[in-house]
Design a protein around this motif. Structure first.
Motif, mmCIF file in Angstrom:
data_model
loop_
_atom_site.group_PDB
_atom_site.id
_atom_site.type_symbol
_atom_site.label_atom_id
_atom_site.label_comp_id
_atom_site.label_asym_id
_atom_site.label_seq_id
_atom_site.Cartn_x
_atom_site.Cartn_y
_atom_site.Cartn_z
ATOM 1 N N MET A 15 0.789 -1.228 0.000
ATOM 2 C CA MET A 15 0.000 0.000 0.000
ATOM 3 C C MET A 15 0.823 1.281 0.000
ATOM 4 S SD MET A 15 -3.325 -0.877 0.311
ATOM 5 C CE MET A 15 -4.088 0.519 1.087
ATOM 6 N N LYS A 18 1.563 6.435 3.132
ATOM 7 C CA LYS A 18 0.416 7.309 3.405
ATOM 8 C C LYS A 18 -0.862 6.501 3.590
ATOM 9 C CE LYS A 18 -2.175 11.181 1.680
ATOM 10 N NZ LYS A 18 -2.877 11.571 0.497
ATOM 11 N N LEU A 19 -1.129 5.593 2.670
ATOM 12 C CA LEU A 19 -2.350 4.797 2.790
ATOM 13 C C LEU A 19 -2.274 3.852 3.979
ATOM 14 C CD1 LEU A 19 -3.400 3.982 -0.843
ATOM 15 C CD2 LEU A 19 -4.582 5.367 0.818
ATOM 16 N N GLU A 22 -3.297 5.863 6.957
ATOM 17 C CA GLU A 22 -4.737 6.121 6.870
ATOM 18 C C GLU A 22 -5.532 4.867 7.221
ATOM 19 O OE1 GLU A 22 -7.913 7.551 3.480
ATOM 20 O OE2 GLU A 22 -5.774 7.798 3.113
ATOM 21 N N LEU A 81 -9.115 1.431 -0.397
ATOM 22 C CA LEU A 81 -8.081 2.456 -0.353
ATOM 23 C C LEU A 81 -7.049 2.246 -1.460
ATOM 24 C CD1 LEU A 81 -7.600 2.799 3.496
ATOM 25 C CD2 LEU A 81 -8.787 4.374 1.957
ATOM 26 N N ARG A 82 -6.766 0.993 -1.771
ATOM 27 C CA ARG A 82 -5.856 0.687 -2.879
ATOM 28 C C ARG A 82 -6.492 1.106 -4.208
ATOM 29 N NH1 ARG A 82 -1.206 0.786 -5.190
ATOM 30 N NH2 ARG A 82 -0.693 -1.015 -6.465
ATOM 31 N N ARG A 84 -8.633 3.486 -4.619
ATOM 32 C CA ARG A 84 -8.559 4.946 -4.662
ATOM 33 C C ARG A 84 -7.163 5.417 -5.045
ATOM 34 N NH1 ARG A 84 -9.960 8.034 0.559
ATOM 35 N NH2 ARG A 84 -7.798 7.620 1.026
ATOM 36 N N GLU A 85 -6.152 4.762 -4.499
ATOM 37 C CA GLU A 85 -4.774 5.116 -4.842
ATOM 38 C C GLU A 85 -4.524 4.932 -6.341
ATOM 39 O OE1 GLU A 85 -0.483 4.209 -2.920
ATOM 40 O OE2 GLU A 85 -1.594 2.432 -3.542
ATOM 41 N N ASP A 88 -6.320 7.600 -8.331
ATOM 42 C CA ASP A 88 -5.572 8.858 -8.214
ATOM 43 C C ASP A 88 -4.330 8.868 -9.106
ATOM 44 O OD1 ASP A 88 -7.453 9.742 -6.399
ATOM 45 O OD2 ASP A 88 -6.173 9.425 -4.633
ATOM 46 N N MET A 89 -3.796 7.693 -9.390
ATOM 47 C CA MET A 89 -2.625 7.580 -10.266
ATOM 48 C C MET A 89 -3.029 7.595 -11.743
ATOM 49 S SD MET A 89 -0.569 4.708 -8.078
ATOM 50 C CE MET A 89 0.939 4.682 -9.015
#
Length: 117
Positions: A15, A18-19, A22, A81-82, A84-85, A88-89
């Motif tokens: 992950m 940061k994640l 979180e 969350l992954r 979302r990461e 975002d990429m």
């Protein structure tokens, strides 16, 4: 289709820092607990419809109660969350599905390797 969370070291590699922070801030003390879709939406900052879309695309598979209510566990939230990461990429949902499947397969193979050693 859940991320293998055997230990924090593996999770850090999967992950990123940061994640990871979180994730443990959000659900660190919730071992064994499950959450409703509205709670997960608030915890992750994702909309309820987004969570439903991710489920319909096979990116996450929360359990269901007998009445059909979605129940998300720690692994589901980590997976979201992954997702979302990756969004975002700049990855699209089809690519994210492939990435997550490959990561799941890799995690499974690593687990089997550790188990047989």
């Amino acid at each position: 289709m859940h991320i293998y969370l055997a230990d924090r070291r593996h999770f850090v590699k999967t992950m990123g820092g940061k994640l990871l922070e979180e994730f443990f801030a959000v659900v660190g003390a919730s071992r064994g607990r499950t959450f409703s879709i509205s709670v997960v939406a608030e915890m992750t900052g994702m909309g309820v419809q987004t969570l439903r879309q991710y489920e319909s695309r096979g990116l996450v598979a929360p359990s269901r109660t007998n009445g059909g209510t979605r129940r998300y566990n720690r692994g589901d939230i980590a997976r979201l969350l992954r997702v979302r990461e990756l969004v975002d990429m700049g990855a699209n949902l089809a690519s994210i599905g492939i990435i997550l499947d490959l990561q799941d397969e890799n995690d499974s193979l690593r687990y089997e390797l550790r188990r047989t050693q």
